[in-house]
Design an enzyme around this catalytic site. Structure first.
Site, PDB file in Angstrom:
ATOM      1  N   GLU A 170       0.806  -1.223   0.000  1.00  9.47           N
ATOM      2  CA  GLU A 170       0.000   0.000   0.000  1.00  9.47           C
ATOM      3  C   GLU A 170       0.838   1.273   0.000  1.00  9.47           C
ATOM      4  O   GLU A 170       0.757   2.096   0.905  1.00  9.47           O
ATOM      5  CB  GLU A 170      -0.966  -0.002   1.187  1.00  9.47           C
ATOM      6  CG  GLU A 170      -1.947  -1.153   1.140  1.00  9.47           C
ATOM      7  CD  GLU A 170      -3.053  -1.035   2.171  1.00  9.47           C
ATOM      8  OE1 GLU A 170      -2.959  -0.192   3.068  1.00  9.47           O
ATOM      9  OE2 GLU A 170      -4.044  -1.787   2.048  1.00  9.47           O
ATOM     10  N   GLU A 378      -5.326  -8.683   0.472  1.00  7.27           N
ATOM     11  CA  GLU A 378      -6.024  -8.387   1.735  1.00  7.27           C
ATOM     12  C   GLU A 378      -7.492  -8.110   1.450  1.00  7.27           C
ATOM     13  O   GLU A 378      -7.827  -7.452   0.477  1.00  7.27           O
ATOM     14  CB  GLU A 378      -5.469  -7.127   2.430  1.00  7.27           C
ATOM     15  CG  GLU A 378      -4.195  -7.310   3.196  1.00  7.27           C
ATOM     16  CD  GLU A 378      -3.685  -6.011   3.830  1.00  7.27           C
ATOM     17  OE1 GLU A 378      -4.520  -5.164   4.219  1.00  7.27           O
ATOM     18  OE2 GLU A 378      -2.464  -5.847   3.907  1.00  7.27           O
TER      19      GLU A 378
HETATM   20  C1  BG6 Z   1      -4.443  -2.174   5.250  1.00  8.40           C
HETATM   21  C2  BG6 Z   1      -3.095  -2.526   5.794  1.00  8.40           C
HETATM   22  O1  BG6 Z   1      -4.437  -0.813   5.014  1.00  8.40           O
HETATM   23  O2  BG6 Z   1      -5.569  -2.354   6.009  1.00  8.40           O
HETATM   24  C3  BG6 Z   1      -3.132  -3.310   7.085  1.00  8.40           C
HETATM   25  O3  BG6 Z   1      -2.290  -3.146   4.853  1.00  8.40           O
HETATM   26  C4  BG6 Z   1      -4.236  -2.766   7.961  1.00  8.40           C
HETATM   27  O4  BG6 Z   1      -1.875  -3.258   7.674  1.00  8.40           O
HETATM   28  C5  BG6 Z   1      -5.553  -3.027   7.255  1.00  8.40           C
HETATM   29  O5  BG6 Z   1      -4.277  -3.285   9.252  1.00  8.40           O
HETATM   30  C6  BG6 Z   1      -6.774  -2.603   8.033  1.00  8.40           C
HETATM   31  O6  BG6 Z   1      -6.708  -1.272   8.379  1.00  8.40           O
HETATM   32  P1  BG6 Z   1      -6.999  -0.821   9.848  1.00  8.40           P
HETATM   33  O7  BG6 Z   1      -6.763   0.652   9.836  1.00  8.40           O
HETATM   34  O8  BG6 Z   1      -8.406  -1.162  10.136  1.00  8.40           O
HETATM   35  O9  BG6 Z   1      -6.031  -1.569  10.711  1.00  8.40           O
END
Ligand code: BG6
Length: 477
Positions: A170, A378
Site C-alpha cells: 500500500e 487483503e
Molecule cells: C491495510 C493494511 O491498510 O488495512 C493493514 O495493509 C491494515 O496493515 C488493514 O491493518 C486494516 O486497516 P486498519 O486501519 O483497520 O487496521
C-alpha cells in the site's frame, strides 16, 4: 448479471490469509532487532488509539509455531506475511543480522512442511528509524540502494523457497498518511513532499523488481495496492467528472507507474499547475519501466463515492479510529472531487462502507486496463468481537468474507484472472491507529489495549467456516 452456474475456483487457487510484522510480532528489540519508525512514532503520546504500540503485539515472534499449527489445522493454502527490515538490518543497512534471517527461515520452512505457500511482503511500513534519522527515509534517493540491498539479501536467502513476493504494501496509504494526512510517520502534511517521496518509493520499487528478475528468475512479484474503486454520487456530468478525477488520482496515479512506468496526464497537469508535481531526473522513466509486475496485488476494503468539489471546497477530513459510528468526515481535493456517503451501502463501526460488488468492479477495471493476473492480498472486516463462554460468534465476518468471495467468483466468470485470496487477517492483531479492539482475525487473541493478559489463541466461528470453504474449494459458498 448474476450467473446461475457458479464457476468453480481454479484448482490451484491460493486460499489464504495475511498479516504484517509490526502488527503481530512483538519482540520489538529481541535478537538484535533495531527500531523502526513505528517503534518510535507510537511512543509519542496521542499518535495512536489509547497510545497502543506493537512492543508485544500478539507475540507472534515467540509463538510462531503455535500460529502456524493453527494455519495448518485450518488448511490454508497460502500465508502472506511481512519481513521486518530492522530484524535483517537493524540500522537499515550495513551488517546483516543473522538471527533475523533465521527467524523467517524457520517460519518459511514450517509453512512449506505444512504445504502452505509463503507469500513474502518485503515492506509493510516499518522503515528502519536509522534511515529516517540519517536522510529522511523515502524523501531521499539514497533509500533506493538501501532498499535494493535489503531486498537482494532476502531474494538470495529465500528466493529458492518462496515463489510469490510483494514489494511495497500500500504505497498509496503509507505515503498519503505519512506525508499528506500526517497520521502515519513521519507525520508530515505537505503535498509537494508527498509527491516527491511517492516518486522515490516508485523508483525503489522498480529497482527491487529489476533485481528480482536476476535473483529469482522463476518467481512472481508485484505490489499490494490499496484499491478503492470510485463511483460518482449522481449522474450529473460534474459528479461523473469528479469520479474520473478521483479514479485517476487515487488509483491509476500509482498503478500506471507500476505497470507502464508513466504517470496519468490529467493528474500530472493538475499537479504541475499547483507546483507539486514530482521532480523527474534523467533515467527515472527508464528505471520505472523495469518495474513491471507479474501480478497486481489488491488490498480491498471499500469503494469510494465522490461528487464535485469547488476550488474553495473540502480538503482535510477526519478519520474514525475509535469505532464510534459516524465520527469520520469527508475529505477531498479542491477543484477535483470530494468524498461523500454512498446511500446504498451500510458501514462498519469504523465507518468503512461494505461493498462486495465494488471488488468485482475494481477487479474488472484492473483486468481491462492492465491485463495482469490479480492476487487479492487483503480483504476483511474489522469489528468488535465478543468472547462469550469461550466462543466468538462472528457471523458478520463470515457474511463479509462470503459475499466478497462470491464476487470474486463472478469476476472469474467475467474472465478476470484471479490467482488467490488472502483475508486480513489470520489472528487478531494491532491496528496501526485503532488499537486492539478493531479485530480482523479468524483467531481471537485474548488481550486488549490496557491488559496483555495471556494472549491465548481462540478459534472464532469464522475459523471453522473458512476451513470448510477451503476444503470444498469454494463449493460451499
Ligand atoms: C491495510 C493494511 O491498510 O488495512 C493493514 O495493509 C491494515 O496493515 C488493514 O491493518 C486494516 O486497516 P486498519 O486501519 O483497520 O487496521
Amino acid at each position: 448479471m448474476h450467473h446461475e452456474h457458479k464457476q468453480p475456483f481454479p484448482e490451484n487457487f491460493l486460499w489464504g490469509s495475511a498479516s504484517a510484522a509490526y502488527q503481530i510480532e512483538g519482540g520489538w528489540d529481541q535478537d538484535g532487532k533495531g527500531p523502526s519508525v513505528w517503534d518510535v512514532y507510537t511512543k509519542q503520546p496521542g499518535t495512536t488509539y489509547m497510545d497502543t504500540n506493537g512492543d508485544i503485539a500478539v507475540d507472534h515472534y515467540n509463538r510462531m509455531e503455535e500460529d502456524v499449527a493453527l494455519m495448518a489445522e485450518m488448511g490454508l493454502k497460502t500465508y502472506r506475511f511481512s519481513i521486518a527490515w530492522t530484524r535483517i538490518y537493524p540500522e537499515g543497512r550495513g551488517e546483516v543480522n543473522e538471527a533475523g534471517l533465521a527467524f523467517y527461515e524457520r517460519l518459511i520452512d514450517l509453512l512449506l512442511d505444512n504445504h502452505i505457500e509463503p507469500i513474502i511482503t518485503v515492506y509493510h511500513w516499518d522503515l528502519p528509524q536509522a534511515l529516517m534519522d540519517e536522510y529522511g527515509g523515502w524523501e531521499s534517493r539514497k533509500i533506493i540502494d538501501d532498499f535494493n540491498d535489503y531486498c537482494v539479501t532476502l531474494f538470495q536467502r529465500f528466493g529458492e523457497k518462496v515463489k510469490y513476493w510483494v514489494t511495497l504494501n500500500e504505497q498509496n496509504v503509507f505515503i498519503g498518511l505519512g506525508y499528506k494526512v500526517g497520521l502515519h510517520p513521519p507525520g508530515v502534511k505537505d503535498e509537494k513532499r508527498m509527491h516527491q517521496a511517492n516518486h522515490i518509493a516508485s523508483l525503489a520499487n522498480a529497482k527491487a523488481v529489476e533485481s528480482f528478475r536476476k535473483y529469482v528468475p522463476n518467481g512472481k512479484v508485484g505490489p499490494s495496492f490499496a484499491l478503492s474503486p470510485v463511483y460518482p454520487r449522481t449522474s450529473h456530468p460534474e459528479d461523473v467528472l469528479a469520479a474520473e478525477n478521483a479514479e485517476e488520482m487515487m488509483n491509476h496515479w500509482y498503478m500506471d507507474v507500476y505497470v507502464h512506468g508513466k504517470y496519468p496526464e490529467v493528474i500530472w497537469a493538475h499537479l504541475e499547475r499547483k507546483g507539486t508535481a514530482p521532480e523527474l531526473q534523467e533515467g527515472d522513466l527508464e528505471l520505472l519501466k523495469q518495474g513491471a509486475p507479474d501480478f497486481m496485488g489488491i488490498n480491498y476494503y471499500q469503494s469510494t463515492t465522490v461528487e464535485r468539489n469547488p476550488l474553495d471546497g473540502v480538503a482535510e477530513g477526519k478519520m474514525n479510529t475509535t469505532g464510534k459510528k459516524g465520527t469520520s468526515s469527508d475529505s477531498g481535493v479542491p477543484g477535483l472531487f470530494k468524498t461523500c456517503r454512498n446511500p446504498d451501502l451500510t458501514t462498519t463501526n469504523w465507518d468503512w462502507e461494505i461493498d462486495p460488488v465494488g471488488l468485482r468492479i475494481g477487479m474488472r477495471r484492473i483486468h481491462n486496463r492492465y491485463q495482469l493476473p490479480i492476487l487479492i492480498s487483503e480483504n476483511g472486516l474489522g469489528e468488535f468481537d465478543k468472547l462469550e463462554n469461550g466462543r466468538i460468534h462472528d457471523d458478520y465476518r463470515i457474511d463479509y468474507i462470503a459475499s466478497h468471495l462470491q464476487q470474486i467468483q463472478e469476476a472469474l466468470q467475467d474472465g478476470v484472472d484471479v490467482i488467490g485470496y488472502c483475508t486480513w487477517s489470520f489472528t487478531d492483531l494491532l491496528s496501526w491507529l485503532n488499537g486492539y479492539q478493531k479485530r480482523y482475525g479468524f483467531v481471537y487473541i485474548d488481550r486488549d489495549e490496557k491488559d496483555v493478559r495471556n494472549l491465548r489463541r481462540i478459534k472464532k466461528d469464522s475459523f471453522y467456516w473458512y476451513q470448510d470453504i477451503i476444503q470444498s474449494s469454494g463449493e460451499k459458498l
